[in-house]
Write a protein that holds these residues in place. Structure first.
Motif, mmCIF file in Angstrom:
data_model
loop_
_atom_site.group_PDB
_atom_site.id
_atom_site.type_symbol
_atom_site.label_atom_id
_atom_site.label_comp_id
_atom_site.label_asym_id
_atom_site.label_seq_id
_atom_site.Cartn_x
_atom_site.Cartn_y
_atom_site.Cartn_z
ATOM 1 N N ALA A 1 0.727 -1.257 -0.104
ATOM 2 C CA ALA A 1 0.070 0.013 -0.043
ATOM 3 C C ALA A 1 0.832 1.185 -0.051
ATOM 4 O O ALA A 1 0.556 2.362 -0.442
ATOM 5 C CB ALA A 1 -0.954 -0.039 1.181
ATOM 6 N N ILE A 2 2.177 1.082 0.603
ATOM 7 C CA ILE A 2 3.035 2.322 0.663
ATOM 8 C C ILE A 2 3.390 2.522 -0.708
ATOM 9 O O ILE A 2 3.478 3.610 -1.316
ATOM 10 C CB ILE A 2 4.164 2.105 1.515
ATOM 11 C CG1 ILE A 2 3.627 1.773 3.057
ATOM 12 C CG2 ILE A 2 5.198 3.150 1.574
ATOM 13 C CD1 ILE A 2 4.576 1.743 4.084
ATOM 14 N N THR A 3 3.859 1.521 -1.409
ATOM 15 C CA THR A 3 4.344 1.753 -2.898
ATOM 16 C C THR A 3 3.444 2.272 -3.672
ATOM 17 O O THR A 3 3.549 3.055 -4.587
ATOM 18 C CB THR A 3 5.014 0.250 -3.354
ATOM 19 O OG1 THR A 3 3.984 -0.697 -3.157
ATOM 20 C CG2 THR A 3 6.353 -0.059 -2.450
ATOM 21 N N TRP A 4 2.118 1.698 -3.619
ATOM 22 C CA TRP A 4 0.961 2.295 -4.249
ATOM 23 C C TRP A 4 0.906 3.749 -4.136
ATOM 24 O O TRP A 4 0.496 4.450 -5.016
ATOM 25 C CB TRP A 4 -0.145 1.053 -3.845
ATOM 26 C CG TRP A 4 -1.610 1.561 -4.970
ATOM 27 C CD1 TRP A 4 -1.630 1.980 -5.950
ATOM 28 C CD2 TRP A 4 -2.941 1.297 -4.391
ATOM 29 N NE1 TRP A 4 -3.031 2.190 -6.563
ATOM 30 C CE2 TRP A 4 -3.797 1.553 -5.569
ATOM 31 C CE3 TRP A 4 -3.373 0.344 -3.538
ATOM 32 C CZ2 TRP A 4 -4.889 1.305 -5.303
ATOM 33 C CZ3 TRP A 4 -4.774 0.170 -3.300
ATOM 34 C CH2 TRP A 4 -5.512 0.454 -4.643
ATOM 35 N N LEU A 5 0.856 4.120 -2.864
ATOM 36 C CA LEU A 5 0.403 5.335 -2.614
ATOM 37 C C LEU A 5 1.476 6.299 -3.210
ATOM 38 O O LEU A 5 1.359 7.152 -3.975
ATOM 39 C CB LEU A 5 0.797 5.736 -0.875
ATOM 40 C CG LEU A 5 0.539 7.122 -0.477
ATOM 41 C CD1 LEU A 5 0.142 6.769 1.043
ATOM 42 C CD2 LEU A 5 1.682 7.854 -0.378
ATOM 43 N N GLN B 1 1.549 -2.008 -15.731
ATOM 44 C CA GLN B 1 0.543 -2.754 -15.070
ATOM 45 C C GLN B 1 0.327 -4.205 -15.510
ATOM 46 O O GLN B 1 0.611 -5.168 -14.997
ATOM 47 C CB GLN B 1 -0.799 -1.991 -14.975
ATOM 48 C CG GLN B 1 -1.941 -3.147 -14.308
ATOM 49 C CD GLN B 1 -3.239 -2.332 -14.183
ATOM 50 O OE1 GLN B 1 -3.372 -0.945 -13.597
ATOM 51 N NE2 GLN B 1 -4.337 -2.683 -14.695
ATOM 52 N N LEU B 2 0.501 -4.329 -17.017
ATOM 53 C CA LEU B 2 0.544 -5.550 -17.630
ATOM 54 C C LEU B 2 1.661 -6.159 -17.055
ATOM 55 O O LEU B 2 1.593 -7.692 -16.883
ATOM 56 C CB LEU B 2 0.494 -5.158 -19.136
ATOM 57 C CG LEU B 2 0.232 -6.411 -20.011
ATOM 58 C CD1 LEU B 2 -1.170 -7.362 -19.691
ATOM 59 C CD2 LEU B 2 0.323 -6.353 -21.457
ATOM 60 N N GLY B 3 3.003 -5.904 -16.965
ATOM 61 C CA GLY B 3 4.206 -6.397 -16.583
ATOM 62 C C GLY B 3 3.938 -6.722 -15.182
ATOM 63 O O GLY B 3 4.393 -7.714 -14.818
ATOM 64 N N PHE C 1 5.821 -10.097 -1.241
ATOM 65 C CA PHE C 1 5.936 -8.265 -1.196
ATOM 66 C C PHE C 1 6.191 -7.719 -2.479
ATOM 67 O O PHE C 1 5.684 -6.921 -2.938
ATOM 68 C CB PHE C 1 6.785 -7.924 0.043
ATOM 69 C CG PHE C 1 6.962 -6.778 -0.047
ATOM 70 C CD1 PHE C 1 5.833 -5.582 0.170
ATOM 71 C CD2 PHE C 1 7.946 -5.936 -0.154
ATOM 72 C CE1 PHE C 1 6.085 -4.165 0.196
ATOM 73 C CE2 PHE C 1 8.441 -4.696 -0.391
ATOM 74 C CZ PHE C 1 7.390 -3.728 -0.064
ATOM 75 N N ALA C 2 7.333 -8.534 -3.146
ATOM 76 C CA ALA C 2 7.881 -7.899 -4.266
ATOM 77 C C ALA C 2 7.005 -8.068 -5.469
ATOM 78 O O ALA C 2 6.737 -7.146 -6.060
ATOM 79 C CB ALA C 2 9.148 -8.913 -4.576
ATOM 80 N N GLY C 3 6.272 -9.164 -5.370
ATOM 81 C CA GLY C 3 5.182 -9.055 -6.542
ATOM 82 C C GLY C 3 3.814 -8.314 -6.271
ATOM 83 O O GLY C 3 3.632 -7.537 -7.141
ATOM 84 N N LEU C 4 3.624 -8.232 -4.974
ATOM 85 C CA LEU C 4 2.642 -6.802 -4.780
ATOM 86 C C LEU C 4 3.337 -5.416 -5.161
ATOM 87 O O LEU C 4 2.443 -4.609 -5.569
ATOM 88 C CB LEU C 4 2.284 -7.026 -3.260
ATOM 89 C CG LEU C 4 1.454 -8.432 -2.923
ATOM 90 C CD1 LEU C 4 0.991 -8.421 -1.630
ATOM 91 C CD2 LEU C 4 0.219 -8.618 -3.857
ATOM 92 N N ALA C 5 4.128 -5.378 -4.647
ATOM 93 C CA ALA C 5 5.103 -3.954 -4.910
ATOM 94 C C ALA C 5 5.112 -3.521 -6.475
ATOM 95 O O ALA C 5 4.868 -2.654 -6.924
ATOM 96 C CB ALA C 5 6.498 -3.935 -3.960
ATOM 97 N N LEU D 1 3.425 -4.728 -8.642
ATOM 98 C CA LEU D 1 1.994 -4.520 -9.149
ATOM 99 C C LEU D 1 1.624 -3.083 -9.053
ATOM 100 O O LEU D 1 0.881 -2.585 -10.059
ATOM 101 C CB LEU D 1 1.080 -5.469 -8.582
ATOM 102 C CG LEU D 1 -0.269 -5.570 -9.489
ATOM 103 C CD1 LEU D 1 -0.239 -6.168 -10.848
ATOM 104 C CD2 LEU D 1 -1.251 -6.482 -8.806
ATOM 105 N N THR D 2 2.113 -2.692 -7.965
ATOM 106 C CA THR D 2 1.785 -1.107 -7.574
ATOM 107 C C THR D 2 2.164 -0.121 -8.441
ATOM 108 O O THR D 2 1.459 1.134 -8.242
ATOM 109 C CB THR D 2 2.024 -0.810 -6.091
ATOM 110 O OG1 THR D 2 3.312 -1.101 -6.014
ATOM 111 C CG2 THR D 2 1.329 -1.716 -5.251
#
Length: 460
Positions: free
Chosen positions: A299-303, A329-331, A349-353, A355-356
């Motif tokens: 959520a921090i990286t998304w922000l 985003q596709l990548g 976490f790396a996968g989620l980050a 994606l953001t």
């Protein structure tokens, strides 16, 4: 049209002091953070505990599917909230509607924390939970459009993307707060204690958050654009009728832009990743607290990337920013599950980050993009309804679809292709829109009367 202030702060020149600027941005961030904390607490709990606590009457095999369906249920009522908020927001003002949606969301969330479970009242438990989730959906449908217009309509013309990012970063902040509080409660009340009472605490905290959000929002003046409309007595009597009569195609295209982002984002905000990674009967069976902290970190990286997306859209345009975002985003979509399926918390976490990065660039500029698409007199209706329809087409049942795909195919590859398809859909919709960065937002009545049915759409 009223000439702008000497520093170009607003379309009408009503706000020029730096303190007023900071107050608008701060109130927008705080208000949307509170609203989305409330909304995401439900999604997190649905992914972790609501299946067994509230939906056990549907049977062991169906309880989690029904829990995910309950997340999507609220989206079906977002258009109702958008219609109501859009109608009254274009007639009586943005600020009043925002106060109402804040109270409705907070009260619904807090009451969920007091509900008896299915073991106590049987089928009455999921029915009551459904009703409160519907109220959350109505509130969410009206909240976003009002928050967006308060931020963008107060902004300098050259900084609308940056100011418009303030309601956008309220979403990852809400996710960060919701995940952080939930993760903390798994530590304070581990195991059976979390099932017994620990999950309730984050919902009950909403009582305090309502008071904070209400106080902050009361200190902000009405949008200068709406104030000028009211002074000219140019409020549209039936803004929704005018919206669909003249801009129906634009609403659909704008909704598809958001759908492409929202479907991917709801892998975490909708609780799917939390459930997939922590399900004791699943392939990973990871620890709840670790996953919640990983989601909070993402959520921090998304922000960060949402704020950056709003900022650079002021320099390179909304459309160009979105196109770059869709590619990234596709990548991120293709990297997500290979990293998550390792079962290593750092790689999850790396996968989620990763994606953001794309998520942020396709979400940060959305407030400015939407506000610039619609004429002032029907703008609240336009942005709210486009957002609500996009949420249904995108995130409403994304967790349910993802779970059904994995159950049917036995692999997350099917989910990856589903998310990739939604991303491409968002890209195509973006290419159909005209980049209107920096256009005047004030109520130029003559210009609004002469707009064509393809107002906001690309000529290409």
């Amino acid at each position: 049209m009223t000439s702008p202030a000497h520093d170009g702060f607003t379309p009408t020149g009503t706000i020029a002091a730096p303190a007023d600027r900071r107050r608008v941005v701060f109130a927008t961030i705080v208000g949307t953070t509170v609203e989305w904390y409330d909304f995401f607490i439900y999604s997190s709990a649905a992914g972790l505990v609501f299946g067994s606590l509230f939906f056990s009457p549907f049977g062991k095999d169906a309880e989690q599917i029904v829990a995910f369906i309950s997340i999507g249920l609220s989206f079906l009522f977002r258009p109702l909230g958008a219609f109501l908020a859009g109608h009254f927001g274009d007639k009586i003002g943005r600020r009043t509607v925002l106060m109402i949606t804040l109270i409705l969301m907070g009260a619904s969330t807090a009451l969920i924390g007091l509900l008896p479970t299915a073991s106590v009242i049987g089928v009455g438990a999921p029915i009551l939970l459904f009703l409160l989730r519907i109220l959350q959906g109505i509130s969410a449908g009206g909240e976003w459009g009002g928050a967006v217009l308060m931020a963008v309509e107060h902004a300098p013309r050259a900084k609308r993307g940056l100011f418009g990012a303030s309601p956008q970063i309220g979403v990852p902040l809400g996710l960060l707060l919701a995940s952080g509080v939930m993760a903390s409660m798994t530590m304070i009340a581990p195991g059976d204690a979390f099932l017994a009472w620990g999950w309730r605490v984050p919902f009950l905290l909403s009582f305090a958050l309502i008071l904070i959000g209400y106080y902050v929002r009361r200190r902000v003046e009405e949008s200068p654009v709406f104030t000028e409309i009211a002074e000219r007595r140019e409020q549209t009597k039936l803004p929704i009728v005018q919206l669909f009569r003249r801009h129906a195609l634009l609403v659909i295209i704008a909704a598809l832009v958001f759908a492409g982002n929202n479907a991917v984002g709801y892998m975490t905000t909708g609780g799917y990743i939390q459930n997939y990674t922590t399900n004791p009967d699943g392939p990973l069976a990871m620890e709840k607290g670790s996953i919640l902290w990983a989601v909070a970190g993402s959520a921090i990286t998304w922000l960060i990337f949402a704020a950056f997306g709003g900022l650079i859209s002021d320099r390179i345009g909304r459309r160009t920013t979105y196109i770059i975002g869709w590619v990234l985003q596709l990548g991120g979509v293709f990297a997500l599950f290979p990293l998550v399926n390792t079962g290593e918390i750092g790689l999850v976490f790396a996968g989620l980050a990763v994606l953001t990065i794309g998520l942020g660039l396709t979400y940060g500029p959305q407030a400015a993009l939407y506000a610039e698409l619609f004429p002032a007199s029907i703008r609240f209706s336009g942005v709210s309804i486009s957002y609500a329809i996009g949420a249904i087409a995108g995130g409403a049942f994304a967790p349910t679809i993802a779970k059904a795909l994995v159950d049917a195919t036995g692999t997350t590859d099917s989910v990856t292709w589903y998310l990739a398809g939604m991303t491409v859909l968002g890209l195509v919709a973006t290419l159909l829109l005209r980049d209107r960065s920096g256009i005047p937002l004030g109520p130029d009545h003559e210009a609004e009367q002469s707009v064509s049915p393809i107002y906001g759409l690309s000529k290409a």
